[in-house]
Design a protein around this motif. Structure first.
Motif, short mmCIF file in Angstrom:
data_model
loop_
_atom_site.label_atom_id
_atom_site.label_comp_id
_atom_site.label_asym_id
_atom_site.label_seq_id
_atom_site.Cartn_x
_atom_site.Cartn_y
_atom_site.Cartn_z
N ASP A 346 0.77 -1.06 -0.01
CA ASP A 346 0.01 0.03 -0.06
C ASP A 346 1.02 1.12 0.07
O ASP A 346 1.51 1.65 1.02
N ASP A 348 1.58 5.36 -1.02
CA ASP A 348 0.70 6.69 -1.08
C ASP A 348 0.59 6.96 -2.81
O ASP A 348 -0.66 7.71 -3.16
N SER A 350 -0.62 5.58 -5.25
CA SER A 350 -1.71 5.07 -5.66
C SER A 350 -2.94 5.98 -5.34
O SER A 350 -3.97 5.95 -6.24
N ARG A 351 -2.92 6.64 -4.56
CA ARG A 351 -4.01 7.79 -4.44
C ARG A 351 -3.80 9.21 -5.14
O ARG A 351 -4.42 10.02 -4.96
N SER A 353 -2.54 8.83 -8.59
CA SER A 353 -1.95 8.39 -9.67
C SER A 353 -2.04 9.61 -10.80
O SER A 353 -1.17 9.48 -11.87
#
Length: 410
Positions: A346, A348, A350-351, A353
């Protein structure tokens, strides 16, 4: 004092190396990442990697070792190159329904000037086979043919429930559309949807087939296709090309070999479902499904009382997979994989992109190396020979006896 400092340095070096190995040592394989020159880079995952990682691709990492022997992780975003769709449903109203000697007409009005390329019709009727013509006009005086002799059908019986009533056509912009269905049977149109599909075509790769075996199961009235690929790859669609030219509608099921269990009667294969569908002469028989790592799969076609179809070939395709990684600190980085117990990371990024640059330089991958499991080998008995065990027991008894006699004398 100098001796103490040397011991402390050795302890520090051992602890650092053990920490780095403790993280990487949980994985089976590594490939050095070569050519890092910017903050953001792209890594294309090679095909021969998928057979060594978990089905959900959760055990992929990028580890780095700095000059200070610190272990760091480079965050990344895992993506595939699948098609991207923007679907915009267009509002309209049904103007009229009319009957003519040549069939039935349905006329639609588009309030705004919208481009459309798909119409989805839903009829109350069942078990029909119709041909239709789609026309467009700006004033209902002059009509232009958008598509003609297009086939729609519905089959609903004990063996199958199949409908094909979606019209796909080139981008068209008219104020009025008219559907002419060539039939004497009254079409009961329940609903219609007008849609504009914007498609950003992704990247698909075709995978070679090692062998394909065809078997006819006369008892169950099925055709069985057993297919083996050269290696485990990430599949996302299968296209079945049928040589026969007559009409056919055959339910089918596609399964992949997920595991093999050894029993007292031999090996038993366990298959999981990839998808179900209908093999039909009126459509392009491409069956998409969720991307899955597969080496062997089988297609089961239900023939019922029909003659088996002649399968010409099968096309297997899949998307490319890539990592968009961020490298902040200088280090020697490795692509690490092969740990079925690892959880999905997980990060950061990915939030966020949308903040990743579109154009990224692709890194080269070094050769695959097996990670040695130093200190993680399976524990072996301290004494392999029973003679050593008996000898130690006798020695312990003698020592205990010696001290016991000594105590008694005192």
């Amino acid at each position: 004092m100098k001796r103490l400092n040397k011991q402390l340095c050795l302890i520090f070096l051992f602890t650092t190396c053990f920490k780095f190995f403790g993280q990487m040592g949980q994985y089976d394989y590594q490939r050095e990442l070569q050519g890092i020159s910017q903050t953001w880079h792209k890594v294309i995952l090679p095909d021969d990697m998928f057979g060594k990682i978990s089905q959900d691709l959760s055990d992929v990492r990028i580890f780095g070792l700095t000059k200070e022997n610190d272990t760091i992780q480079a965050p990344f975003l895992l993506e595939d190159t699948s098609d991207q769709f923007n679907v915009n449903e267009i509002q309209f109203k049904l103007l009229n329904t009319s009957l003519h000697s040549a069939g039935y007409y349905f006329t639609f009005e588009i309030p705004s000037e919208e481009v459309m390329n798909q119409m989805i019709l839903d009829f109350e009727n069942e078990n029909f086979d119709w041909h239709l013509t789609l026309q467009g006009s700006q004033d209902q005086q002059e009509w232009f043919t958008v598509m003609e002799d297009y086939r729609v059908l519905s089959i609903n019986n004990d063996q199958t429930n199949f409908k094909f009533t979606t019209l796909n056509f080139p981008d068209s912009k008219y104020r009025f559309f008219r559907v002419h269905i060539h039939t004497n049977q009254k079409p009961d149109l329940k609903s219609a949807r007008l849609i504009k599909n914007e498609k950003i075509t992704g990247t698909l790769k075709t995978y070679a087939i090692k062998k394909m075996e065809v078997e006819q199961d006369k008892i169950n009235k099925q055709t069985l296709l057993d297919v083996e690929l050269l290696m485990p790859v990430r599949m996302s669609s299968i296209k079945i090309n049928v040589k026969d030219t007559f009409d056919f509608y055959r339910p089918l099921k596609i399964e992949y070999l997920a595991d093999s269990i050894q029993t007292k009667n031999g090996w038993k294969n366990q298959y999981n479902i990839l998808t179900r569908g209908t093999l039909a002469s009126v459509r392009d028989n491409t069956f998409p499904f969720e991307s899955t790592t597969v080496k062997k799969f089988r297609v089961i076609i239900d023939n019922n009382n029909n003659h088996p179809l002649t399968i010409e070939d099968i096309e297997v395709k899949g998307f490319l997979y890539q990592l968009k990684a961020r490298f902040v600190e200088p280090a020697k980085y490795y692509l690490i994989y092969g740990n079925k117990r690892a959880l999905e990371p997980d990060y950061d990024i990915s939030r966020f992109s949308s903040q990743i640059p579109d154009s990224l330089i692709v890194l080269e991958l070094g050769i695959e190396e097996k990670i040695e499991k130093k200190g993680l080998h399976q524990k072996e008995p301290l004494f392999k020979s029973k003679f050593w065990l008996w000898g130690i027991m006798i020695l312990i008894i003698l020592i205990l006896g010696f001290f016991s006699v000594r105590m008694l004398k005192k």
